[in-house]
Scaffold this motif. Sequence first.
Motif, short mmCIF file in Angstrom:
data_model
loop_
_atom_site.label_atom_id
_atom_site.label_comp_id
_atom_site.label_asym_id
_atom_site.label_seq_id
_atom_site.Cartn_x
_atom_site.Cartn_y
_atom_site.Cartn_z
N TYR A 1 10.71 -17.82 3.41
CA TYR A 1 12.09 -17.34 3.41
C TYR A 1 12.55 -17.04 4.85
N GLU A 2 13.86 -17.15 5.09
CA GLU A 2 14.39 -17.01 6.45
C GLU A 2 14.59 -15.57 6.91
N TRP A 3 14.68 -14.61 6.01
CA TRP A 3 14.79 -13.17 6.31
C TRP A 3 15.95 -12.83 7.25
N PRO A 4 17.17 -13.03 6.81
CA PRO A 4 18.31 -12.60 7.64
C PRO A 4 18.34 -11.10 7.87
N GLY A 5 17.76 -10.32 6.93
CA GLY A 5 17.71 -8.87 7.10
C GLY A 5 16.44 -8.38 7.75
N ASN A 6 15.56 -9.32 8.14
CA ASN A 6 14.35 -9.02 8.89
C ASN A 6 13.40 -8.06 8.16
N VAL A 7 12.71 -7.20 8.92
CA VAL A 7 11.66 -6.36 8.33
C VAL A 7 12.24 -5.40 7.30
N ARG A 8 13.45 -4.90 7.54
CA ARG A 8 14.06 -3.97 6.59
C ARG A 8 14.29 -4.64 5.24
N GLU A 9 14.71 -5.90 5.26
CA GLU A 9 14.92 -6.63 4.02
C GLU A 9 13.59 -6.86 3.31
N LEU A 10 12.55 -7.22 4.05
CA LEU A 10 11.23 -7.42 3.46
C LEU A 10 10.73 -6.14 2.82
N GLU A 11 10.92 -5.01 3.51
CA GLU A 11 10.48 -3.72 2.97
C GLU A 11 11.18 -3.43 1.64
N ASN A 12 12.47 -3.70 1.58
CA ASN A 12 13.21 -3.45 0.34
C ASN A 12 12.73 -4.36 -0.80
N ILE A 13 12.42 -5.62 -0.46
CA ILE A 13 11.95 -6.56 -1.49
C ILE A 13 10.61 -6.11 -2.04
N ILE A 14 9.72 -5.66 -1.17
CA ILE A 14 8.40 -5.21 -1.63
C ILE A 14 8.53 -3.93 -2.45
N GLU A 15 9.38 -3.00 -2.03
CA GLU A 15 9.60 -1.79 -2.82
C GLU A 15 10.11 -2.16 -4.21
N ARG A 16 11.05 -3.07 -4.26
CA ARG A 16 11.60 -3.53 -5.54
C ARG A 16 10.50 -4.11 -6.43
N GLY A 17 9.64 -4.97 -5.84
CA GLY A 17 8.56 -5.58 -6.61
C GLY A 17 7.59 -4.56 -7.16
N VAL A 18 7.25 -3.56 -6.34
CA VAL A 18 6.32 -2.52 -6.78
C VAL A 18 6.94 -1.70 -7.91
N VAL A 19 8.19 -1.30 -7.75
CA VAL A 19 8.86 -0.47 -8.75
C VAL A 19 9.01 -1.21 -10.08
N GLU B 1 0.84 -1.21 0.00
CA GLU B 1 0.00 0.00 0.00
C GLU B 1 0.87 1.26 0.00
N TYR B 2 1.90 1.26 0.84
CA TYR B 2 2.75 2.44 0.96
C TYR B 2 3.50 2.73 -0.33
N PHE B 3 4.16 1.72 -0.90
CA PHE B 3 4.99 1.96 -2.08
C PHE B 3 4.15 2.17 -3.34
N SER B 4 2.96 1.61 -3.37
CA SER B 4 2.06 1.90 -4.51
C SER B 4 1.68 3.37 -4.50
N LYS B 5 1.33 3.89 -3.33
CA LYS B 5 0.97 5.31 -3.23
C LYS B 5 2.17 6.20 -3.50
N GLU B 6 3.32 5.81 -2.96
CA GLU B 6 4.52 6.65 -3.11
C GLU B 6 4.93 6.77 -4.58
N ASN B 7 4.65 5.73 -5.36
CA ASN B 7 5.01 5.73 -6.77
C ASN B 7 3.85 6.06 -7.70
N ASP B 8 2.73 6.53 -7.10
CA ASP B 8 1.54 6.91 -7.87
C ASP B 8 1.08 5.77 -8.78
N LEU B 9 1.04 4.57 -8.22
CA LEU B 9 0.62 3.40 -8.97
C LEU B 9 -0.69 2.85 -8.40
N GLU B 10 -1.40 2.09 -9.23
CA GLU B 10 -2.56 1.38 -8.72
C GLU B 10 -2.09 0.41 -7.64
N PRO B 11 -2.95 0.13 -6.66
CA PRO B 11 -2.54 -0.78 -5.58
C PRO B 11 -2.04 -2.12 -6.11
#
Length: 480
Positions: free
Chosen positions: A374-392, A350-360
């Motif tokens: 996935y094991e997430w060695p980078g935890n929530v920060r790594e997940l956030e980056n992965i989702i931003e990447r996917g949205v972009v 939701e956040y990155f869709s809005k930030e990039n002016d994209l449909e949800p």
Amino acid sequence: MPEVLSTLSQTALLSSTEIVSDAKILVIDDEAGIRESLEVLLTLEGYRVEMAVDGEEGLRKLEQNGYDLVLLDLALPGQTGLELLPQIHERYPELPVVMITAYGTVDNVVEAVRAGAENFVQKPWDNEKLLADIRSAIARHKAEAENVQLKRALKQRYNFHNIIGKSEVMLRIFDLVSQVAPSRSTVLIQGESGTGKELIAKALHANSPRKDKPFVPVNTGSMPSELLESTLFGHVKGAFTSAIATKKGLFEVANGGTLFLDEIGNMGMDTQAKILRVLQDRRFTPLGGTQETQVDVRIVAATNVDLRNAVRDGKFRDDLFYRLNVISIDLPPLRSRREDIPLLVNRFLEYFSKENDLEPRKLTPDAMRALVDYEWPGNVRELENIIERGVVLSSTTLIDSGLLPGHITGRSLQDALLEHNPNASLFDILEDIERRIIVEKLERCNWNQTDAAEQFHIPLSTLNQKIKRLNIEIRKKGRD
């Protein structure tokens, strides 16, 4: 918290007069005589009453109006009460339903209770018992509804921002933060990198009496000792070669507020001794100075190092550890609370869709499954980056596993690209690969183009040309 618990207790003890004052009951019964007698009985008791002759009319009225209780006859024309009950319970799970019937067999009672009935009343009923059952059911319903409202208000009051979770461990942390925030106590937040330690520190500050004063974060593990001491305690003019003017330290800047000492486990022993003195005496002397400065600062410290082991190994002062560890908050790694991953994913989408002016954007089930596994060695920060990447990188509103990095899905980037677009030309595939590699490197470098160019071993101008050609949007430098 005490006032919240007090309010909740008062709600649970509502008097019958308060309950009756605004309670609304829907009676669903096909017998006119039953409807009339119930209307008289309940109206005299102070309830607002509406009637329905069958299940279809009852469902329609439930959609149009809000009720505090339903009196439902078992033997209705068309759909029986037992057939209607699961539909009501599915659509309005918190709404109490009391069954009424002339055929109160044990099987009917068991089936009705399993389907969600609050109680079962047999005709002819005893008026006082029926009214007592109704009062009890409505009181319970109102207390539960008030509890939900209080929890929502509590969530707003304790504004945890991106600290999201429904797991038991996170709910306990939310309660602890709520309880600790108003106090003056020093707090030590421990957890792996990327678990959200600074967000917890901000939540403690934002919900404390110091919220209108500064919240000052400093990464104590990333600076040489002399620079860190100057940063924390300030210095007077001439204290060292480059000290051309007197400068306040962060302790003084944070006066009245909260100083967040991040990565304190990596702090040098000399600085640890000076921090200990500030914690004990609430005063310090700037570098090169002779006069002490008194401050009123709440200390919140954080570390991804096991401080008990560091104390045992002689790398951290035991007296400072005990000063810091007044209240400890241990943040779990993301792999230990996998049930929270879908919640976090949806918030970031939701956040990155809005930030990039994209449909949800949404994730396919396969993509979500890959993230949960996935094991997430980078935890929530790594997940956030992965989702931003996917949205972009997404070209449609649906993000499938082909847009996730290969180390998460276990597939090579080329395989993922071909699966995502099997008709792509070789040029398109190579360009997409190049784009993804550059975006991933920029993410790892916190979107610092100079650092990324150095790691690619190419001039910054070459990287900038590639970014422009591939239409890569440069993101803000890292969020916590």
